[in-house]
Design an enzyme around this catalytic site. Structure first.
Site, PDB file in Angstrom:
ATOM      1  N   LYS A 158       0.853  -1.189   0.000  1.00  8.78           N
ATOM      2  CA  LYS A 158       0.000   0.000   0.000  1.00  8.78           C
ATOM      3  C   LYS A 158       0.889   1.239   0.000  1.00  8.78           C
ATOM      4  CE  LYS A 158      -3.857  -2.360   2.233  1.00  8.78           C
ATOM      5  NZ  LYS A 158      -4.814  -2.404   3.357  1.00  8.78           N
TER       6      LYS A 158
ATOM      7  N   LYS B 269      -4.832   6.691   2.626  1.00 10.00           N
ATOM      8  CA  LYS B 269      -5.277   6.352   3.991  1.00 10.00           C
ATOM      9  C   LYS B 269      -4.092   6.203   4.938  1.00 10.00           C
ATOM     10  CE  LYS B 269      -4.205   1.747   4.088  1.00 10.00           C
ATOM     11  NZ  LYS B 269      -3.633   0.925   5.178  1.00 10.00           N
TER      12      LYS B 269
ATOM     13  N   GLY C 188      -8.016  -3.019   1.538  1.00 14.15           N
ATOM     14  CA  GLY C 188      -9.128  -3.207   2.455  1.00 14.15           C
ATOM     15  C   GLY C 188      -8.675  -3.227   3.897  1.00 14.15           C
TER      16      GLY C 188
ATOM     17  N   ASP D  67     -10.972   0.919   4.873  1.00 17.52           N
ATOM     18  CA  ASP D  67      -9.532   0.883   5.114  1.00 17.52           C
ATOM     19  C   ASP D  67      -9.063   2.173   5.785  1.00 17.52           C
ATOM     20  OD1 ASP D  67      -7.073  -0.333   5.110  1.00 17.52           O
ATOM     21  OD2 ASP D  67      -6.768  -0.239   2.956  1.00 17.52           O
TER      22      ASP D  67
END
Length: 334
Positions: free
Chosen positions: A106, A191, A136, A250
């Site tokens: 990520k 995120k 997720g 997430d």
């Protein structure tokens, strides 16, 4: 299809657990010969998710990356984004020919400020049709404890993404598929940045009321970036419900959970740690730190209005006082 896992951290270990729990034979690349010997003798990773024990009859451990890649049909990338280039440069340019690649990172490739699929396309000529990404709300620690988790598998073709998802689906892991392969990656990058900011806010002694407003504004900022980014791209972001778990879910878990290394890293920054001290204390990679700089540079071309991401970047990379930065953010939140 035989899977190969590249990486030996907590998320790589969680991926190995899921696949072997499903009875899959895997090839597993681990850099350290000492770690390989330990796992062969003791059947667990002594550095990460130490409660997880493996049936080593299902695992071929190796520090020979080229051999692991050659022996695998599907490759799971699970090394920190900051080290991806260093690891993959060991491979020849045709190493991924005919392979399917699942990105479990990520983050962005630092320096180039590229999504993982862009980097693999440039260096290894990997078609986007053979590339999948997983996102997720799914902390490795909860996978280790077999607490029900959800992962979204994204690919250009949902049938192909479903084939990848089916390899991982089991009683404690629900899988979802979509075709927003670009958007979910960007949401995962964002995120981590916002979770780092949530940790800074906690370290500055803001409470839950503020944090809920902060996350609401982060979600709005995320949507605006995704929509702006997708307007002029050759591979545009697919239209999706951003309230889904790959986006909002997430973001929520990474901002709130004590398992979140980005939140933990940010909390130390908010309490007055230097970046270097926080890195040494955490002893794991907080992807949001590198992502904040990459995203800042990327947004110079995109042009989205991103006050939260800018504030996190300024605190981490320009040594702006954290309390002053959040005081300025307060006044713009709705």
């Amino acid at each position: 299809m035989k899977a190969g896992i590249i990486g030996s951290g907590s998320w790589a270990t969680a991926m190995a657990k899921i696949l072997t729990d499903n009875g899959k034979q895997i090839n597993w690349w681990i850099r350290s010969e000492e770690t390989i010997r330990y796992m062969q003798q003791r059947h667990h990773n002594k550095h990460y998710l130490t409660s997880v024990y493996f049936d080593t009859n299902l695992i071929q451990l190796s520090k020979d990356l080229a051999a692991v890649v050659a022996a695998s049909d599907v490759l799971v990338l699970a090394v920190p984004s900051a080290f991806l280039e260093e690891v993959l440069l060991q491979l020849p340019a045709d190493a991924l020919q005919g392979k399917k690649v699942i990105n479990a990172i990520k983050g962005l490739v630092p320096g180039a400020n590229q999504l993982i699929n862009e980097y693999l396309g440039d260096i290894f000529n990997l078609p986007l049709e053979q590339y999948f990404t997983i996102t997720g709300p799914c902390h490795a620690e909860e996978v280790a404890n077999e607490k029900l988790s959800y992962l979204t598998f994204s690919g250009l073709e949902e049938d192909a993404a479903q084939q990848m998802a089916d390899m991982f689906s089991n009683s404690y892991l629900q899988t979802i598929v979509n075709n927003d392969v670009i958007g979910v990656q960007l949401a995962a990058v964002l995120k981590n940045i916002y979770a780092l900011g949530a940790g800074i806010a906690h370290g500055l002694d803001y409470g839950d009321n503020f944090l809920s407003v902060y996350i609401t504004n982060c979600f709005r900022e995320m949507q605006q970036f995704l929509e702006t980014y997708g307007q002029d791209q050759e591979a545009p972001i697919a239209e999706h419900n951003y309230n889904a778990s790959a986006y909002l879910g997430d973001l929520l878990v990474t901002c709130y959970s004590l398992h979140s290394r980005n939140r933990t890293f940010g909390n130390m920054i908010g309490k007055g740690y230097s970046v270097k001290s926080a890195q040494l204390e955490l002893n794991m990679i907080a992807e949001g730190y590198y992502a904040s700089k990459c995203l800042k540079e990327m947004n110079e071309q995109v042009g989205a209005y991103m006050p939260v991401a800018q504030a996190v970047f300024s605190i981490l990379w320009q040594h702006q006082n954290a309390a002053e930065a959040f005081l300025a953010l307060e006044k713009g939140f709705i």
